[in-house]
Design a protein around this motif. Structure first.
Motif, short mmCIF file in Angstrom:
data_model
loop_
_atom_site.label_atom_id
_atom_site.label_comp_id
_atom_site.label_asym_id
_atom_site.label_seq_id
_atom_site.Cartn_x
_atom_site.Cartn_y
_atom_site.Cartn_z
N LEU A 196 8.62 4.00 0.77
CA LEU A 196 7.55 4.88 0.28
C LEU A 196 6.25 4.11 0.10
CD1 LEU A 196 6.66 7.67 -0.72
CD2 LEU A 196 7.42 6.99 -3.01
N GLN A 197 6.34 2.92 -0.45
CA GLN A 197 5.14 2.13 -0.65
C GLN A 197 4.49 1.78 0.70
OE1 GLN A 197 5.79 -0.82 -3.60
NE2 GLN A 197 3.78 -1.70 -3.38
N GLY A 198 5.31 1.43 1.70
CA GLY A 198 4.78 1.14 3.04
C GLY A 198 4.16 2.38 3.68
N TRP A 199 4.81 3.51 3.51
CA TRP A 199 4.32 4.78 4.06
C TRP A 199 2.96 5.11 3.45
CZ3 TRP A 199 3.52 9.70 1.85
CH2 TRP A 199 3.44 10.75 2.75
N LEU A 200 2.85 4.93 2.14
CA LEU A 200 1.58 5.19 1.45
C LEU A 200 0.51 4.18 1.84
CD1 LEU A 200 3.05 6.09 -2.03
CD2 LEU A 200 1.60 7.60 -0.66
N ARG A 201 0.90 2.92 1.99
CA ARG A 201 -0.06 1.88 2.36
C ARG A 201 -0.68 2.18 3.73
NH1 ARG A 201 2.73 -2.31 0.81
NH2 ARG A 201 3.92 -2.43 2.72
N GLN A 202 0.14 2.69 4.66
CA GLN A 202 -0.37 3.07 5.99
C GLN A 202 -1.41 4.18 5.87
OE1 GLN A 202 3.27 4.09 8.10
NE2 GLN A 202 2.84 2.44 9.55
N ARG A 203 -1.18 5.13 5.00
CA ARG A 203 -2.08 6.27 4.88
C ARG A 203 -3.33 5.96 4.05
NH1 ARG A 203 2.33 7.39 6.60
NH2 ARG A 203 2.95 9.30 7.66
N LEU A 204 -3.16 5.09 3.05
CA LEU A 204 -4.26 4.82 2.13
C LEU A 204 -5.04 3.56 2.49
CD1 LEU A 204 -2.38 5.60 -1.20
CD2 LEU A 204 -4.01 7.07 0.01
N GLY A 205 -4.39 2.63 3.16
CA GLY A 205 -5.05 1.37 3.50
C GLY A 205 -5.32 0.49 2.30
N ASP A 206 -4.63 0.72 1.21
CA ASP A 206 -4.86 -0.02 -0.02
C ASP A 206 -3.51 -0.30 -0.69
OD1 ASP A 206 -5.21 -0.51 -2.87
OD2 ASP A 206 -7.28 0.18 -2.63
N ARG A 207 -3.14 -1.56 -0.75
CA ARG A 207 -1.83 -1.97 -1.28
C ARG A 207 -1.65 -1.55 -2.74
NH1 ARG A 207 1.84 -5.65 0.29
NH2 ARG A 207 0.50 -6.47 1.94
N ALA A 226 0.96 1.16 -4.29
CA ALA A 226 1.95 0.80 -5.31
C ALA A 226 1.87 1.75 -6.50
CB ALA A 226 1.72 -0.64 -5.75
N ASP A 227 0.66 2.09 -6.93
CA ASP A 227 0.49 3.01 -8.06
C ASP A 227 1.05 4.40 -7.74
OD1 ASP A 227 -0.76 1.04 -9.54
OD2 ASP A 227 -2.80 1.81 -9.18
N VAL A 228 0.74 4.92 -6.57
CA VAL A 228 1.20 6.26 -6.21
C VAL A 228 2.72 6.27 -6.03
CG1 VAL A 228 1.06 8.13 -4.50
CG2 VAL A 228 -1.02 6.94 -5.22
N ALA A 229 3.27 5.20 -5.44
CA ALA A 229 4.73 5.12 -5.29
C ALA A 229 5.39 5.15 -6.67
CB ALA A 229 5.12 3.86 -4.52
N GLN A 230 4.85 4.37 -7.61
CA GLN A 230 5.40 4.34 -8.96
C GLN A 230 5.28 5.72 -9.61
OE1 GLN A 230 6.90 1.54 -9.64
NE2 GLN A 230 7.69 2.27 -11.56
N ASP A 231 4.11 6.34 -9.49
CA ASP A 231 3.90 7.68 -10.06
C ASP A 231 4.86 8.70 -9.45
OD1 ASP A 231 1.89 6.66 -11.63
OD2 ASP A 231 0.25 7.46 -10.41
#
Length: 169
Positions: free
Chosen positions: A22-33, A37-42
């Protein structure tokens, strides 16, 4: 094993099996590590609070949907904050709201946005025309191409939506 313990085990397994993905999937979409990480945790916090856990084969799509919803909420909040800041930027210093007032106003704007978002299109339009443009029901009916009776029904639904946001959240 009781329901609480079972939920903890499910959450732990979901976190262990899918957090990195999930964190990798979000990083690809957001471009911000960090934001990823924050959104994955949330996402996992939201899952924990809801107490609803997906079936194993649906885990990633379920987590991705929660994350998308969190991002939409985040972007909506930022859009509202930006619009509010722009609306007060031209005010002279003595008329600028205090930080406390700004926070209260922003929270109210977010509640109004959430309320409007729950309304079907014509109900939302009727409410906005009535409350923000000051049109009469007859004028709203003419503008929307419906009867005054329909506008009355729309306004009842709009007021119910307001009530739900204010008193049920």
């Amino acid at each position: 094993m009781d329901a609480v313990s079972d939920g903890k085990v499910q959450l732990h397994q979901l976190y262990r099996d899918h957090h990195g993905w999930l964190q990798g999937w979000l990083r690809q979409r957001l471009g911000d590590r960090e934001q990823a990480a924050d959104v994955a945790q949330d996402t996992f916090v939201r899952l924990l609070v809801s107490g609803r856990f997906p079936a194993h084969q649906e885990s990633r799509s379920y987590l991705a949907q929660i994350a998308r919803n969190l991002l939409i909420d985040q972007w909506r909040r930022l859009r509202i904050e930006r619009a509010y800041r722009e609306s007060i930027a031209h005010l002279p210093e003595p008329q600028t709201p205090s930080l406390e007032d700004r926070a209260l106003i922003l929270e109210t704007l977010l509640q109004i946005d959430a309320m409007l978002d729950t309304m079907p299109g014509k109900v939302r339009q009727a409410f906005i025309l009535s409350q923000f443009e000051g049109l009469t029901y007859a004028q709203i009916a003419e503008r929307l191409g419906v009867t005054v009776s329909s506008v009355q029904k729309y306004m009842i639904r709009a007021i119910q939506a307001c009530y739900r946001v204010l008193y049920e959240s």
